[in-house]
Design a protein around this motif. Structure first.
Motif, PDB file in Angstrom:
ATOM      1  N   ALA A 165      30.049 -61.488  28.801  1.00  0.00           N
ATOM      2  CA  ALA A 165      29.496 -60.273  29.405  1.00  0.00           C
ATOM      3  C   ALA A 165      28.508 -59.616  28.441  1.00  0.00           C
ATOM      4  CB  ALA A 165      30.618 -59.293  29.726  1.00  0.00           C
ATOM      5  N   ASN A 166      27.439 -59.066  29.009  1.00  0.00           N
ATOM      6  CA  ASN A 166      26.507 -58.276  28.208  1.00  0.00           C
ATOM      7  C   ASN A 166      26.790 -56.805  28.433  1.00  0.00           C
ATOM      8  OD1 ASN A 166      24.992 -60.628  27.493  1.00  0.00           O
ATOM      9  ND2 ASN A 166      24.111 -60.562  29.559  1.00  0.00           N
ATOM     10  N   ILE A 167      26.474 -55.990  27.436  1.00  0.00           N
ATOM     11  CA  ILE A 167      26.516 -54.545  27.655  1.00  0.00           C
ATOM     12  C   ILE A 167      25.101 -54.116  27.993  1.00  0.00           C
ATOM     13  CG2 ILE A 167      26.919 -52.297  26.586  1.00  0.00           C
ATOM     14  CD1 ILE A 167      29.263 -53.575  25.093  1.00  0.00           C
ATOM     15  N   ILE A 168      24.955 -53.475  29.148  1.00  0.00           N
ATOM     16  CA  ILE A 168      23.618 -53.125  29.640  1.00  0.00           C
ATOM     17  C   ILE A 168      23.498 -51.624  29.895  1.00  0.00           C
ATOM     18  CG2 ILE A 168      23.206 -55.393  30.706  1.00  0.00           C
ATOM     19  CD1 ILE A 168      23.897 -54.089  33.433  1.00  0.00           C
ATOM     20  N   ALA A 169      22.278 -51.109  29.827  1.00  0.00           N
ATOM     21  CA  ALA A 169      22.009 -49.702  30.129  1.00  0.00           C
ATOM     22  C   ALA A 169      22.137 -49.505  31.643  1.00  0.00           C
ATOM     23  CB  ALA A 169      20.612 -49.322  29.671  1.00  0.00           C
ATOM     24  N   THR A 170      22.648 -48.330  32.046  1.00  0.00           N
ATOM     25  CA  THR A 170      22.843 -48.112  33.483  1.00  0.00           C
ATOM     26  C   THR A 170      21.937 -47.007  34.043  1.00  0.00           C
ATOM     27  OG1 THR A 170      24.741 -46.693  33.025  1.00  0.00           O
ATOM     28  CG2 THR A 170      25.201 -48.998  33.520  1.00  0.00           C
ATOM     29  N   ARG A 171      20.901 -46.643  33.290  1.00  0.00           N
ATOM     30  CA  ARG A 171      19.917 -45.729  33.881  1.00  0.00           C
ATOM     31  C   ARG A 171      18.586 -45.888  33.156  1.00  0.00           C
ATOM     32  NH1 ARG A 171      20.226 -39.436  33.216  1.00  0.00           N
ATOM     33  NH2 ARG A 171      18.032 -39.791  33.657  1.00  0.00           N
ATOM     34  N   ASP A 172      17.544 -45.369  33.795  1.00  0.00           N
ATOM     35  CA  ASP A 172      16.244 -45.274  33.129  1.00  0.00           C
ATOM     36  C   ASP A 172      16.244 -43.987  32.315  1.00  0.00           C
ATOM     37  OD1 ASP A 172      15.473 -47.445  34.657  1.00  0.00           O
ATOM     38  OD2 ASP A 172      14.238 -46.290  36.059  1.00  0.00           O
ATOM     39  N   LEU A 173      15.662 -44.050  31.133  1.00  0.00           N
ATOM     40  CA  LEU A 173      15.405 -42.813  30.388  1.00  0.00           C
ATOM     41  C   LEU A 173      13.982 -42.907  29.856  1.00  0.00           C
ATOM     42  CD1 LEU A 173      18.762 -42.183  28.469  1.00  0.00           C
ATOM     43  CD2 LEU A 173      17.647 -40.562  30.010  1.00  0.00           C
ATOM     44  N   ASP A 174      13.123 -42.024  30.346  1.00  0.00           N
ATOM     45  CA  ASP A 174      11.723 -42.035  29.924  1.00  0.00           C
ATOM     46  C   ASP A 174      11.604 -41.500  28.504  1.00  0.00           C
ATOM     47  OD1 ASP A 174      11.043 -42.962  32.396  1.00  0.00           O
ATOM     48  OD2 ASP A 174      10.587 -40.976  33.218  1.00  0.00           O
ATOM     49  N   LYS A 175      10.504 -41.867  27.859  1.00  0.00           N
ATOM     50  CA  LYS A 175      10.237 -41.322  26.529  1.00  0.00           C
ATOM     51  C   LYS A 175       9.710 -39.895  26.690  1.00  0.00           C
ATOM     52  CE  LYS A 175       7.446 -42.362  22.424  1.00  0.00           C
ATOM     53  NZ  LYS A 175       8.395 -42.422  21.333  1.00  0.00           N
ATOM     54  N   VAL A 176      10.293 -38.975  25.961  1.00  0.00           N
ATOM     55  CA  VAL A 176       9.759 -37.604  25.963  1.00  0.00           C
ATOM     56  C   VAL A 176       9.432 -37.242  24.518  1.00  0.00           C
ATOM     57  CG1 VAL A 176      11.001 -36.803  28.008  1.00  0.00           C
ATOM     58  CG2 VAL A 176      12.055 -36.554  25.787  1.00  0.00           C
ATOM     59  N   SER A 177       8.386 -36.485  24.335  1.00  0.00           N
ATOM     60  CA  SER A 177       8.017 -36.175  22.948  1.00  0.00           C
ATOM     61  C   SER A 177       8.564 -34.808  22.562  1.00  0.00           C
ATOM     62  CB  SER A 177       6.507 -36.209  22.798  1.00  0.00           C
ATOM     63  OG  SER A 177       5.916 -35.600  23.913  1.00  0.00           O
TER      64      SER A 177
END
Lengths: 118, 420
Positions: free
Chosen positions: A106-118
């Motif tokens: 099994a892989n551990i994967i991200a479960t959402r998008d997170l945009d880059k914010v400055s």
């Protein structure tokens, strides 16, 4: 005879598993329940969900999960592994965070998008 | 003044589903107004899996479930207005809104969908005796701190209430290194889903104390401990059953209340049982053109049902915008009365013109029951009956009522549940 509540879906079927008859399962409402009942008595598995640190994103944590269930006994070990992970935004839902965790497949994967914010 | 066909209040699962359905059904100028900085609502902090089994036929986490709807909305020209608070909705569908960019302004809409969700009951709502130290959180607030903000809320935890959020947080706190000493439930059964009892408590050896409650919270600056007592059948603590827990944190999972301040101020009729607006089969409230869906209407246990309700509201609002509303005969409205062991029925009213062959009725039992028989009666005549193996207050039930049954009834149907 082992009695279990099936946890695969919110219905919560009450299963009976007979170890003496080759782990024969009864009380299940669907075929997945039969599979679950057997596995739960022989070697239980769970999907792990948690979060990891992320920088330059709207939030400071990014939710993650194992993309398939892993043996229950690996859950706490996998948690400690996540303590040292730091992601950099942007993150995309499905990005692999840790590959093949403890050789479980099994892989551990991200479960959402997170945009880059400055 | 900006004009919209449809204004949706809340970009959680209900609001997002409503927006998608309204768009698909031909509504064009749609705005979804959300007070948070991002869409998705409470799903964003529900990082555990188990969402979407009905709707997507797969097991998703909360953020993944939200993400799918956010993407669907972003593929359209639906206007997603974030970081914006709705202060007031009038019966003629003017929305008073406020945000840092535009300040205070009024927008008008032809239809409105209320999708504000619910909020947690707090310590104040249940009046736990004791001092008032730091370290008492609602389970959802703790969930936000841990899963989104990245703060751990405590090390030794006692959880009051065995609703799903409490159970999920018991596991979450344990995984993050806290010791969860106990989960305390006032009722003789848990209100959480069985699957959550198994995978959140049993997996980690966390004891569940049924028919117990916290009778004192101790500590000056920070929680130092709680006293737990067994309760009798009336819920009164039994002297001599005190158990003391040495803990620094108390999490409360003691129920959710639909958030209807806006609804009330608009003058929409509220059902005291669901604490949400009274709605018809198409989710329309007592004010024509204003609809409600999701946890603002009644508290759900599965997001899939929230989505389904959002779809229904969105489709109905689109039809309203296009003047495709059937001519309802007010004499043919069926209203549901709660009989034995039924705490509420939803929707409160069904109009035969609004359904095809069948109507869906959702309800909850007051007490758990096995080998249950659900009866729908008009006077003393049983119109339909249904069987279930297990029923519990924590699990919303659904029955399908044939249109003929509704038409033979003279306006009032009683739903009751019998069993062992």
């Amino acid at each position: 005879m082992k009695r279990l509540i099936c946890i695969l879906c919110p219905k919560g079927c009450h299963l009976e598993i007979d170890e003496k008859q080759g782990y024969k399962v009864s009380g299940n409402g669907c075929p997945r329940g039969e599979q679950y009942g057997k596995r739960e008595v022989i070697a239980p598995v769970r999907t792990l969900t948690s979060t990891v640190k992320v920088v330059d994103a709207l939030h400071s944590r990014c939710p993650v999960k194992t993309d398939s269930a892993i043996p229950r006994k690996l859950i706490l070990k996998a948690m400690r592994l996540l303590d040292n992970v730091q992601l950099q935004a942007p993150v995309h839902c499905g990005d692999i965070v840790i590959e093949n965790v403890f050789d479980s497949g099994a892989n551990i994967i991200a479960t959402r998008d997170l945009d880059k914010v400055s | 003044m900006e004009r919209y066909d449809l204004a949706i209040i809340g970009a959680g699962p209900a609001g997002l589903a409503a927006a998608c359905a309204a768009y698909e059904n031909g509504a064009r100028k749609i705005v979804v107004i959300e007070r948070d900085r991002e869409a998705g609502g409470i799903l964003n902090q529900c990082i555990h899996n188990g969402f979407g089994l009905h709707h997507f036929k797969e097991e998703l986490t909360g953020p993944e479930y939200a993400q799918r709807f956010i993407r669907m909305v972003k593929e359209t020209d639906i206007n997603l207005l974030l970081d914006t608070m709705v202060l007031k909705v009038t019966q003629d569908k003017k929305l008073h809104i406020m945000n840092p960019q535009d300040g205070y302004k009024i927008v008008s809409a032809e239809t409105v969908i209320l999708a504000m969700g619910c909020r947690e009951r707090t310590r104040g709502a249940i009046g736990i005796p004791g001092t008032r130290p730091a370290g008492v959180f609602t389970a959802g607030a703790a969930q936000r701190y841990v899963n989104i903000e990245g703060y751990m809320v405590g090390k030794r935890v006692v959880i009051l209430g065995s609703g799903d959020i409490g159970l999920i947080m018991a596991r979450r706190m344990t995984l993050e290194g806290a010791k969860v000493l106990a989960c305390i439930e006032l009722m003789p059964y848990s209100n959480g889903l069985s699957r959550n009892i198994v995978q959140c408590l049993d997996d980690y050896g966390i004891p569940l104390f049924l028919s117990h409650t916290i009778t004192e919270i101790k500590g000056k600056n920070r929680v130092e401990g709680v006293c737990v007592q067994k309760v009798d059948k009336l819920g009164k603590p039994i002297p001599g059953t005190e158990i003391n827990f040495d803990c620094d944190t108390v999490l409360l999972s003691v129920g959710l209340i639909p958030e209807n301040e806006l609804t009330r101020e608009t003058g929409i009729e509220i059902d005291h049982r669901t604490r949400g607006p009274v709605v018809f089969e198409n989710m329309e409230t007592s004010v024509p053109g204003i609809f409600a869906c999701g946890n603002v209407a009644h508290v759900h246990d599965l997001v899939d049902y929230v989505t389904a309700e959002g779809f229904r509201a969105g489709a109905a609002a689109a039809r309203f915008c296009q003047n495709q509303i059937p001519a309802y005969d007010s004499k043919r409205v069926t209203t549901f009365k709660c009989g034995d062991n039924v705490s509420y029925a939803f929707p409160q009213h069904i109009r035969p013109e609004g359904i095809n062959k069948y109507a869906e009725l959702f309800f909850r039992v007051k007490r758990p029951v096995i080998n249950a028989v659900i009866e729908l009666k008009s006077g003393n005549e049983v119109l339909c009956s249904y069987k279930r193996n297990h029923m519990a207050p924590g699990e919303m039930e659904k029955i399908i009522i044939p249109k003929e049954a509704l038409e033979t009834a003279d306006g009032l149907l009683t739903i009751s549940v019998a069993g062992e």
